[in-house]
Design a protein around this motif. Structure first.
Motif, PDB file in Angstrom:
ATOM      1  N   GLN A   1     -25.326  -6.741  86.052  1.00 19.76           N
ATOM      2  CA  GLN A   1     -25.384  -7.840  86.554  1.00 19.76           C
ATOM      3  C   GLN A   1     -25.957  -9.105  85.228  1.00 19.76           C
ATOM      4  N   TRP A   2     -26.877  -8.705  84.922  1.00 21.68           N
ATOM      5  CA  TRP A   2     -27.543  -9.502  83.898  1.00 21.68           C
ATOM      6  C   TRP A   2     -28.100  -8.931  82.729  1.00 21.68           C
ATOM      7  N   GLY A   3     -27.709  -7.484  82.632  1.00 20.39           N
ATOM      8  CA  GLY A   3     -27.852  -6.834  81.225  1.00 20.39           C
ATOM      9  C   GLY A   3     -29.446  -6.499  81.146  1.00 20.39           C
ATOM     10  N   THR A   4     -30.058  -6.160  79.982  1.00 22.62           N
ATOM     11  CA  THR A   4     -31.442  -5.774  80.132  1.00 22.62           C
ATOM     12  C   THR A   4     -32.379  -6.747  79.280  1.00 22.62           C
ATOM     13  N   GLU A   5     -32.040  -7.750  78.665  1.00 20.70           N
ATOM     14  CA  GLU A   5     -32.674  -8.645  77.752  1.00 20.70           C
ATOM     15  C   GLU A   5     -33.334  -9.846  78.659  1.00 20.70           C
ATOM     16  N   PRO A   6     -34.483 -10.125  78.435  1.00 20.52           N
ATOM     17  CA  PRO A   6     -34.957 -11.264  79.169  1.00 20.52           C
ATOM     18  C   PRO A   6     -34.208 -12.608  79.087  1.00 20.52           C
ATOM     19  N   ALA A   7     -34.183 -13.298  80.130  1.00 23.63           N
ATOM     20  CA  ALA A   7     -33.501 -14.759  79.732  1.00 23.63           C
ATOM     21  C   ALA A   7     -34.462 -15.689  79.144  1.00 23.63           C
ATOM     22  N   SER A   8     -35.691 -15.451  79.202  1.00 23.32           N
ATOM     23  CA  SER A   8     -36.371 -16.257  78.191  1.00 23.32           C
ATOM     24  C   SER A   8     -36.277 -16.073  76.858  1.00 23.32           C
ATOM     25  N   ALA A   9     -35.717 -14.836  76.641  1.00 20.39           N
ATOM     26  CA  ALA A   9     -35.422 -14.677  74.909  1.00 20.39           C
ATOM     27  C   ALA A   9     -34.009 -14.921  74.520  1.00 20.39           C
ATOM     28  N   ASP A  10     -33.125 -15.627  75.544  1.00 18.11           N
ATOM     29  CA  ASP A  10     -31.810 -15.897  75.182  1.00 18.11           C
ATOM     30  C   ASP A  10     -31.529 -17.455  75.088  1.00 18.11           C
ATOM     31  N   PRO A  11     -31.326 -18.207  73.995  1.00 18.49           N
ATOM     32  CA  PRO A  11     -31.094 -19.491  73.995  1.00 18.49           C
ATOM     33  C   PRO A  11     -30.111 -20.160  75.146  1.00 18.49           C
ATOM     34  N   ARG A  12     -29.270 -19.310  75.416  1.00 20.16           N
ATOM     35  CA  ARG A  12     -27.925 -19.877  76.145  1.00 20.16           C
ATOM     36  C   ARG A  12     -28.868 -19.961  77.701  1.00 20.16           C
ATOM     37  N   ARG A  13     -29.439 -18.895  78.096  1.00 16.02           N
ATOM     38  CA  ARG A  13     -30.240 -18.935  79.349  1.00 16.02           C
ATOM     39  C   ARG A  13     -31.252 -19.959  79.383  1.00 16.02           C
ATOM     40  N   ILE A  14     -32.224 -20.086  78.376  1.00 17.63           N
ATOM     41  CA  ILE A  14     -33.079 -21.060  78.259  1.00 17.63           C
ATOM     42  C   ILE A  14     -32.498 -22.570  78.432  1.00 17.63           C
ATOM     43  N   ALA A  15     -31.478 -22.920  77.896  1.00  5.62           N
ATOM     44  CA  ALA A  15     -30.626 -24.203  78.050  1.00  5.62           C
ATOM     45  C   ALA A  15     -30.156 -24.217  79.226  1.00  5.62           C
ATOM     46  N   GLN A  16     -29.797 -23.187  79.956  1.00  5.55           N
ATOM     47  CA  GLN A  16     -28.972 -23.173  81.225  1.00  5.55           C
ATOM     48  C   GLN A  16     -30.353 -23.445  82.387  1.00  5.55           C
ATOM     49  N   ALA A  17     -31.428 -22.858  82.151  1.00  5.77           N
ATOM     50  CA  ALA A  17     -32.681 -23.256  82.889  1.00  5.77           C
ATOM     51  C   ALA A  17     -33.057 -24.603  82.751  1.00  5.77           C
ATOM     52  N   ASP A  18     -33.247 -24.914  81.663  1.00  4.88           N
ATOM     53  CA  ASP A  18     -33.644 -26.563  81.301  1.00  4.88           C
ATOM     54  C   ASP A  18     -32.598 -27.494  82.128  1.00  4.88           C
ATOM     55  N   ALA A  19     -31.302 -27.032  81.766  1.00  7.52           N
ATOM     56  CA  ALA A  19     -30.377 -27.979  82.656  1.00  7.52           C
ATOM     57  C   ALA A  19     -30.493 -27.929  84.373  1.00  7.52           C
ATOM     58  N   TRP A  20     -30.550 -26.788  84.692  1.00  9.15           N
ATOM     59  CA  TRP A  20     -30.972 -26.685  86.026  1.00  9.15           C
ATOM     60  C   TRP A  20     -32.185 -27.621  86.572  1.00  9.15           C
ATOM     61  N   ALA A  21     -33.148 -27.179  85.984  1.00  9.66           N
ATOM     62  CA  ALA A  21     -34.582 -28.004  86.025  1.00  9.66           C
ATOM     63  C   ALA A  21     -34.467 -29.389  86.302  1.00  9.66           C
ATOM     64  N   ALA A  22     -33.542 -29.986  85.153  1.00  7.26           N
ATOM     65  CA  ALA A  22     -33.458 -31.362  85.093  1.00  7.26           C
ATOM     66  C   ALA A  22     -32.267 -31.927  85.932  1.00  7.26           C
ATOM     67  N   GLY A  23     -31.486 -31.086  86.284  1.00  2.00           N
ATOM     68  CA  GLY A  23     -30.309 -31.412  87.144  1.00  2.00           C
ATOM     69  C   GLY A  23     -30.317 -32.111  88.624  1.00  2.00           C
ATOM     70  N   GLY A  24     -31.521 -32.062  89.313  1.00  2.00           N
ATOM     71  CA  GLY A  24     -31.570 -32.238  90.693  1.00  2.00           C
ATOM     72  C   GLY A  24     -31.222 -31.436  91.620  1.00  2.00           C
ATOM     73  N   GLY A  25     -30.693 -30.262  91.308  1.00  2.00           N
ATOM     74  CA  GLY A  25     -30.279 -29.155  92.348  1.00  2.00           C
ATOM     75  C   GLY A  25     -31.033 -27.941  92.436  1.00  2.00           C
ATOM     76  N   LEU A  26     -32.352 -27.999  91.808  1.00  4.58           N
ATOM     77  CA  LEU A  26     -33.091 -26.983  91.827  1.00  4.58           C
ATOM     78  C   LEU A  26     -34.119 -26.920  92.997  1.00  4.58           C
ATOM     79  N   TYR A  27     -34.320 -26.012  93.785  1.00  2.40           N
ATOM     80  CA  TYR A  27     -35.381 -26.043  94.632  1.00  2.40           C
ATOM     81  C   TYR A  27     -35.993 -24.561  94.612  1.00  2.40           C
ATOM     82  N   LEU A  28     -37.427 -24.389  94.827  1.00  2.30           N
ATOM     83  CA  LEU A  28     -38.145 -23.142  94.589  1.00  2.30           C
ATOM     84  C   LEU A  28     -38.903 -22.999  96.122  1.00  2.30           C
ATOM     85  N   ALA A  29     -38.608 -21.489  96.501  1.00  6.75           N
ATOM     86  CA  ALA A  29     -39.269 -21.085  97.590  1.00  6.75           C
ATOM     87  C   ALA A  29     -40.716 -20.649  96.858  1.00  6.75           C
ATOM     88  N   MET A  30     -41.729 -21.378  97.544  1.00 11.07           N
ATOM     89  CA  MET A  30     -43.014 -21.052  97.346  1.00 11.07           C
ATOM     90  C   MET A  30     -43.800 -20.127  98.395  1.00 11.07           C
TER      91      MET A  30
END
Length: 177
Positions: free
Chosen positions: A39-68
């Protein structure tokens, strides 16, 4: 119930990209420990520049919701437009771009709660269709999870990844009343 036992959902924002990456990292580590690396491999997303950029875009894009759970984020949902690698919808839709839950809180229904929230968002927007895609390989456990939340599998697809195995995906949809 105390406040620590109630799952609430709040909108995310630009400051939550690190939270998304943390949730992805813990899920990836859990999957890898289970031998489920397709599904997602073995490497942390936080070490992958593509996934970091994706997380930044999601967080800034207005469609992110967090379960607290209290002050701790235990799940993330991103909704918006469908990804370009899936077949187009048959009508107006809301698309689940990301669903991830903290496995240390497994059994609390975090993923199902976030999907119910996505369905509510779609209804509020006058949309009768909620779609998602997921990893469709191995034993299709993730497909079965979405089916247990009221989704129906529709279109299988494959994402070609140069230098790596193709990624088998499955689109699922849920018609809303």
């Amino acid at each position: 119930m105390t406040d620590q036992q109630i799952i609430t959902i709040r909108p995310g924002g630009p400051d939550d990209a690190a939270t998304v990456l943390r949730l992805l990292d813990t899920a990836t580590a859990w999957l890898a420990a289970q031998g489920r690396t397709g599904q997602w491999g073995t490497e942390p997303a936080s070490a992958d520049p593509r996934r970091i950029a994706q997380a930044d875009a999601w967080a800034a894009g207005g469609g992110l919701y967090l379960a607290m759970l209290g002050d701790t984020a235990v799940g993330a949902l991103v909704v918006g437009a469908a990804t370009d690698y899936v077949p187009p919808a048959t009508g107006p839709e809301l698309y689940v771009n990301l669903l991830v839950a903290d496995r240390t809180h497994a059994g609390r229904g975090i993923g199902a709660r976030l999907l119910a929230y996505a369905a509510d968002l779609a209804r509020e927007r006058g949309l009768g269709l909620l779609r998602v895609d997921c990893y469709g390989g191995d034993d299709r456990a993730l497909v079965r999870f979405y089916e247990s939340c009221g989704f129906t599998a529709t279109d299988p697809f494959t994402v070609d990844r140069p230098g790596r195995q193709p990624w088998p995906g499955q689109v699922l949809e849920r018609r809303l009343d």
